[in-house]
Scaffold this motif. Sequence first.
Motif, PDB file in Angstrom:
ATOM      1  N   GLY A   9       3.075  -2.031   8.602  1.00  0.00           N
ATOM      2  CA  GLY A   9       3.576  -0.671   8.646  1.00  0.00           C
ATOM      3  C   GLY A   9       4.012  -0.113   7.309  1.00  0.00           C
ATOM      4  N   GLN A  10       3.694  -0.822   6.242  1.00  0.00           N
ATOM      5  CA  GLN A  10       4.083  -0.349   4.916  1.00  0.00           C
ATOM      6  C   GLN A  10       2.886  -0.307   3.977  1.00  0.00           C
ATOM      7  OE1 GLN A  10       7.448  -2.459   3.322  1.00  0.00           O
ATOM      8  NE2 GLN A  10       8.434  -2.607   5.317  1.00  0.00           N
ATOM      9  N   GLY A  11       3.075   0.371   2.856  1.00  0.00           N
ATOM     10  CA  GLY A  11       2.025   0.395   1.852  1.00  0.00           C
ATOM     11  C   GLY A  11       2.028  -0.875   1.026  1.00  0.00           C
ATOM     12  N   PRO A  12       0.945  -1.139   0.322  1.00  0.00           N
ATOM     13  CA  PRO A  12       0.901  -2.327  -0.539  1.00  0.00           C
ATOM     14  C   PRO A  12       1.947  -2.245  -1.646  1.00  0.00           C
ATOM     15  CG  PRO A  12      -1.297  -1.413  -0.215  1.00  0.00           C
ATOM     16  CD  PRO A  12      -0.320  -0.401   0.305  1.00  0.00           C
ATOM     17  N   LEU A  25       2.927  -3.956  -5.367  1.00  0.00           N
ATOM     18  CA  LEU A  25       2.349  -4.756  -6.434  1.00  0.00           C
ATOM     19  C   LEU A  25       3.197  -5.987  -6.732  1.00  0.00           C
ATOM     20  CD1 LEU A  25       0.109  -4.859  -8.660  1.00  0.00           C
ATOM     21  CD2 LEU A  25       1.808  -3.805 -10.172  1.00  0.00           C
ATOM     22  N   TYR A  27      -1.302  -7.709  -4.462  1.00  0.00           N
ATOM     23  CA  TYR A  27      -0.348  -6.925  -3.694  1.00  0.00           C
ATOM     24  C   TYR A  27       0.101  -7.714  -2.477  1.00  0.00           C
ATOM     25  CZ  TYR A  27      -1.778  -2.572  -6.086  1.00  0.00           C
ATOM     26  OH  TYR A  27      -2.040  -1.574  -7.005  1.00  0.00           O
ATOM     27  N   PRO A  64     -10.503  -8.027   1.312  1.00  0.00           N
ATOM     28  CA  PRO A  64     -10.122  -7.994   2.725  1.00  0.00           C
ATOM     29  C   PRO A  64      -8.727  -8.534   2.992  1.00  0.00           C
ATOM     30  CG  PRO A  64     -11.627  -9.793   2.311  1.00  0.00           C
ATOM     31  CD  PRO A  64     -11.560  -9.007   1.052  1.00  0.00           C
ATOM     32  N   HIS A 100      -8.643  -3.160   4.947  1.00  0.00           N
ATOM     33  CA  HIS A 100      -7.956  -3.066   3.668  1.00  0.00           C
ATOM     34  C   HIS A 100      -8.057  -1.646   3.145  1.00  0.00           C
ATOM     35  CE1 HIS A 100     -12.193  -4.068   2.868  1.00  0.00           C
ATOM     36  NE2 HIS A 100     -12.064  -3.306   1.800  1.00  0.00           N
ATOM     37  N   LEU A 159      -3.102  -8.926  -0.655  1.00  0.00           N
ATOM     38  CA  LEU A 159      -4.312  -8.213  -1.044  1.00  0.00           C
ATOM     39  C   LEU A 159      -4.576  -8.384  -2.532  1.00  0.00           C
ATOM     40  CD1 LEU A 159      -3.467  -4.903   0.827  1.00  0.00           C
ATOM     41  CD2 LEU A 159      -5.430  -6.347   1.379  1.00  0.00           C
ATOM     42  N   GLY A 181       2.788   5.264  -1.215  1.00  0.00           N
ATOM     43  CA  GLY A 181       3.665   5.809  -0.194  1.00  0.00           C
ATOM     44  C   GLY A 181       3.633   4.909   1.031  1.00  0.00           C
ATOM     45  N   GLN A 182       4.421   5.287   2.031  1.00  0.00           N
ATOM     46  CA  GLN A 182       4.530   4.451   3.229  1.00  0.00           C
ATOM     47  C   GLN A 182       3.336   4.616   4.155  1.00  0.00           C
ATOM     48  OE1 GLN A 182       6.573   6.859   2.092  1.00  0.00           O
ATOM     49  NE2 GLN A 182       8.600   6.611   2.983  1.00  0.00           N
ATOM     50  N   PHE A 189      -2.880   6.516   2.808  1.00  0.00           N
ATOM     51  CA  PHE A 189      -1.850   6.290   1.801  1.00  0.00           C
ATOM     52  C   PHE A 189      -2.105   7.175   0.580  1.00  0.00           C
ATOM     53  CE2 PHE A 189       0.320   2.615   3.455  1.00  0.00           C
ATOM     54  CZ  PHE A 189      -0.635   1.908   4.165  1.00  0.00           C
ATOM     55  N   GLN A 196       7.565  -7.524 -10.308  1.00  0.00           N
ATOM     56  CA  GLN A 196       7.863  -7.620  -8.888  1.00  0.00           C
ATOM     57  C   GLN A 196       7.522  -8.993  -8.311  1.00  0.00           C
ATOM     58  OE1 GLN A 196       9.737  -4.815  -8.971  1.00  0.00           O
ATOM     59  NE2 GLN A 196       8.994  -4.371  -6.927  1.00  0.00           N
ATOM     60  N   PHE A 230     -10.102  -2.916  -3.152  1.00  0.00           N
ATOM     61  CA  PHE A 230      -9.351  -3.987  -2.502  1.00  0.00           C
ATOM     62  C   PHE A 230     -10.268  -4.979  -1.808  1.00  0.00           C
ATOM     63  CE2 PHE A 230      -4.843  -2.877  -2.684  1.00  0.00           C
ATOM     64  CZ  PHE A 230      -4.906  -1.590  -3.185  1.00  0.00           C
ATOM     65  N   GLN A 264       1.399  -6.725   1.428  1.00  0.00           N
ATOM     66  CA  GLN A 264       1.545  -5.624   2.358  1.00  0.00           C
ATOM     67  C   GLN A 264       2.194  -6.120   3.636  1.00  0.00           C
ATOM     68  OE1 GLN A 264      -2.039  -3.566   3.712  1.00  0.00           O
ATOM     69  NE2 GLN A 264      -0.886  -1.672   3.970  1.00  0.00           N
TER      70      GLN A 264
END
Lengths: 114, 110
Positions: A40-43, A45, A35, A107, B42, A91, B101-102, B88, A59, A105, A37
């Motif tokens: 401020g955002q989600g992971p 893929l 992933y 580190p 993480h 990640l 999600g964000q 999340f 992706q 996940f 990241q």
Amino acid sequence: EAGVVQSPRYKIIEKKQPVAFWCNPISGHNTLYWYRQNLGQGPELLIRYENEEAVDDSQLPKDRFSAERLKGVDSTLKIQPAELGDSAVYLCASSPTGTGLGQYFGPGTRLTVT
Amino acid sequence: GQQVMQIPQYQHVQEGEDFTTYCNSSTTLSNIQWYKQRPGGHPVFLIQLVKSGEVKKQKRLTFQFGEAKKNSSLHITATQTTDVGTYFCASSSNTGKLIFGQGTTLQVKP
């Protein structure tokens, strides 16, 4: 039980240079994920492996990114050449196939491209 | 494609207050997973919900999956400073890809 291991933890490189990240998943986990990241955002893929087969790399920016999992265990993600926009945390995660017990996940590797 | 939207983006609470984050989708979800990410850490898997209307509890955390399987919530009762982090939600697409999600970032004032 050891968790997902990643190295290096931090990497600073100049743009246009190559960089590689390494991941060793939890023993027995057949599925491995990479992933990215951003802050401020989600992971998001990049690629998913089932054993040594890449089953979802839709992706992955294939012009500069590549990944391998030759023996179905540990994996390497490479960027060549790196761009400023590649700065992010990379990640690695693993999961046992088909159990629906979530992903574990590592580190992460924080990459800074200058 | 499938998307999950989370609200709020940030939440500041006083220690002891409750906290809720919501996850919404325009499409029916096969499942919903929740993760917690501490600052500088993480994502850590918390739980998976699969059934319509499912409710699961982990100590002070309550997870719900909507009847229509289009939304989910995570509720924390009496927050503590150790609850600080970003929560999340994530859901598997029909190809098995996990879409996050964000996130909702929780700050707890002691």
